[in-house]
Design an enzyme around this catalytic site. Structure first.
Site, short mmCIF file in Angstrom:
data_model
loop_
_atom_site.label_atom_id
_atom_site.label_comp_id
_atom_site.label_asym_id
_atom_site.label_seq_id
_atom_site.Cartn_x
_atom_site.Cartn_y
_atom_site.Cartn_z
N HIS A 201 -9.62 -2.39 9.39
CA HIS A 201 -8.66 -3.49 9.47
C HIS A 201 -9.34 -4.72 10.09
CE1 HIS A 201 -8.72 -1.90 13.55
NE2 HIS A 201 -8.25 -3.06 13.97
N ASP A 203 -8.33 -7.85 12.94
CA ASP A 203 -7.33 -8.15 13.97
C ASP A 203 -6.67 -9.49 13.63
OD1 ASP A 203 -8.11 -5.83 15.20
OD2 ASP A 203 -9.27 -6.81 16.80
N HIS A 258 -13.27 -3.82 10.94
CA HIS A 258 -13.83 -2.79 11.81
C HIS A 258 -12.96 -1.54 11.76
CE1 HIS A 258 -11.03 -5.31 14.12
NE2 HIS A 258 -10.81 -4.27 14.92
N ARG A 268 -13.02 9.03 23.33
CA ARG A 268 -13.27 7.59 23.52
C ARG A 268 -12.03 6.95 24.10
NH1 ARG A 268 -16.25 3.05 21.36
NH2 ARG A 268 -14.86 1.33 20.83
C1 LIG Z 1 -0.40 -1.30 10.64
C2 LIG Z 1 -0.24 -2.21 11.57
C3 LIG Z 1 -0.57 -1.99 13.01
C4 LIG Z 1 -0.73 -3.41 13.53
C5 LIG Z 1 0.42 -4.06 12.82
C6 LIG Z 1 0.19 -3.61 11.37
O1 LIG Z 1 1.34 -3.71 10.55
C7 LIG Z 1 -0.96 -4.46 10.81
C8 LIG Z 1 -1.88 -5.00 11.94
C9 LIG Z 1 -2.11 -3.97 13.04
C10 LIG Z 1 -2.78 -4.54 14.28
C11 LIG Z 1 -4.32 -4.40 14.28
C12 LIG Z 1 -4.87 -5.04 15.57
C13 LIG Z 1 -4.08 -4.62 16.82
O2 LIG Z 1 -4.41 -3.30 17.17
C14 LIG Z 1 -2.55 -4.71 16.57
C15 LIG Z 1 -1.77 -4.50 17.88
C16 LIG Z 1 -2.22 -6.01 15.93
O3 LIG Z 1 -1.85 -7.04 16.45
O4 LIG Z 1 -2.36 -5.89 14.55
C17 LIG Z 1 -2.19 -3.77 15.43
C18 LIG Z 1 -0.72 -3.63 15.04
C19 LIG Z 1 0.00 -2.51 15.80
O5 LIG Z 1 -0.60 -1.45 16.05
O6 LIG Z 1 1.18 -2.71 16.12
O1 LIG Z 2 -10.53 1.32 19.98
C1 LIG Z 2 -11.40 0.59 19.53
O2 LIG Z 2 -12.56 0.66 19.87
C2 LIG Z 2 -10.99 -0.47 18.52
C3 LIG Z 2 -9.53 -0.42 18.21
C4 LIG Z 2 -9.06 -1.55 17.38
O3 LIG Z 2 -9.75 -2.05 16.54
C5 LIG Z 2 -7.71 -2.08 17.64
O4 LIG Z 2 -7.02 -1.55 18.53
O5 LIG Z 2 -7.34 -3.05 16.96
FE LIG Z 3 -8.93 -3.89 15.81
#
Ligand SMILES: C=C1C[C@]23C[C@@]1(O)CC[C@H]2[C@@]12CC[C@H](O)[C@@](C)(C(=O)O1)[C@H]2[C@@H]3C(=O)O
Ligand SMILES: O=C(O)CCC(=O)C(=O)O
Ligand SMILES: [Fe+2]
Length: 335
Positions: A201, A203, A258, A268
């Site tokens: 994904h 961020d 990543h 981890r």
């Molecule tokens: C599948 C998902 C988890 C996420 C929200 C989403 O719909 C798409 C983006 C995901 C992500 C990836 C980065 C971060 O870990 C996170 C908190 C974010 O802002 O976008 C997660 C979201 C989540 O886990 O709520």
């Molecule tokens: O846990 C990690 O090292 C990365 C996790 C990550 O990419 C995320 O939480 O968005």
């Molecule tokens: Fe991430």
């Protein structure tokens, strides 16, 4: 480097991926006078770099890690009282609301202490007061690092004023969050193949500032589509360019893809601060970088619009697609 083969479906929801070799990633010493130039170069080439001499006390990082480990060691029934995440709270195996799964459990917290939710309060009910204190102190410090890096980005790119990006994170309404991930050890499924902890994904935010224990697992995707393993380093921070920064630099910086694979011997633990703007913040290419709107690759949107659409997407989706401008047709007078 070992070339990765296709994902293999496992139990219909977890994937397994062969391991790949670790490679050195760009390292930036924040006290180096050349830091801003090196940061810009790393953001252009990788969307990712490691930061040393960041000024955060090691004991603060290890204290938060220990407290997080303490929380994850609680009985499942207690942890479940703080879940499922909406999006804040405790989550196990499921990531986000759209069916993504991973070999992971986690806590997601809003960085704004005023915005507590019942799930967040449940986390702190189960844990000693020292956990909340460690979270608050860590967030204060990691926010400083985030802002310092963002100011080096603006200086390196010649953007004025230098707080153009950092003020979005410093704003009292900034939509930043802290995530603490625990990836339990995972048996090798087939030779040299392990479970996916956190699927690939990007961020969504401006930048993410990641710290982990010394267990491997993080991988980043290079421009040619190959994946490389990032050697862990518990005393440094790893910075990811997020989607919002990709847009504000009109694609000059790439939001890095990543993922995390579970380790076969050690668990981890990572904590990531996602530096986000206020919900009302307009996100668009910065006019001082791209003065002519015709040259913008993205439409303007608010962070709130981006977040809502992100939460409708699956983890691996290309979320910026919706906000890309159609390429302009070359001007033809008789069409
Ligand atoms: C599948 C998902 C988890 C996420 C929200 C989403 O719909 C798409 C983006 C995901 C992500 C990836 C980065 C971060 O870990 C996170 C908190 C974010 O802002 O976008 C997660 C979201 C989540 O886990 O709520
Ligand atoms: O846990 C990690 O090292 C990365 C996790 C990550 O990419 C995320 O939480 O968005
Ligand atoms: Fe991430």
């Amino acid at each position: 480097m070992v070339v990765l083969s296709q994902h293999v479906a496992l139990d219909n929801h977890l994937s397994v991926i062969p391991t790949c070799k670790p490679v050195p990633v760009p390292v930036v010493d924040l006290t180096d006078p050349e830091a801003k130039t090196l940061i810009v170069k790393a953001c252009e080439e990788f969307g990712f770099f490691k930061v040393v001499n960041h000024g955060v006390r090691p004991d603060l990082m290890t204290r938060l890690e220990q407290e997080a480990v303490g929380f994850f060691a609680l009985p499942q029934s207690l942890k479940n009282q703080a879940g499922p995440p909406e999006p804040y709270g405790y989550g196990s195996k499921r990531i986000g609301p759209n069916g993504d799964v991973g070999w992971i459990e986690y806590i997601l917290l809003n960085a704004n202490p005023q915005l507590t939710s019942p799930k967040t309060s449940a986390i702190f009910r189960q844990t000693p007061q020292i956990f909340r204190e460690a979270v608050e102190e860590y967030m204060k410090e990691v926010k400083k690092v985030t802002c310092k890096v963002l100011e080096m980005v603006t200086e390196g790119l010649g953007i004025e004023p230098r707080d153009t990006l950092s003020k979005m994170v410093r704003d009292e309404k900034s939509d930043s969050c802290l995530r603490m991930n625990h990836y339990p050890t995972a048996e090798e499924e087939v030779e040299k193949v392990v479970k996916v902890g956190f699927g690939e994904h990007t961020d969504p935010q401006i930048i993410s500032v990641l710290r982990s224990n010394n267990t491997a697992g993080l991988q980043i995707c290079m421009k040619d589509g190959s994946w490389v393993a990032v050697p862990p380093d518990h005393s440094s921070f790893f910075i990811n360019v997020g989607d919002a920064l990709q847009v504000m630099t009109n694609g000059r910086f790439k939001s890095v893809k990543h993922r995390v694979l579970a380790d076969t011997r050690r668990s981890r633990v990572s904590m990531i601060y996602f530096g986000g703007p206020p919900l009302s913040q307009k996100i668009a290419p910065l006019p001082c970088l791209v003065p002519k709107q015709d040259d913008w690759l993205y439409k303007e949107f608010t962070w709130s619009q981006y977040k809502s659409s992100a939460y409708k997407s699956k983890l691996g989706d290309y979320r910026l697609g919706l906000f890309e401008k159609q390429p302009l047709l070359t001007h033809r007078s008789n069409v």
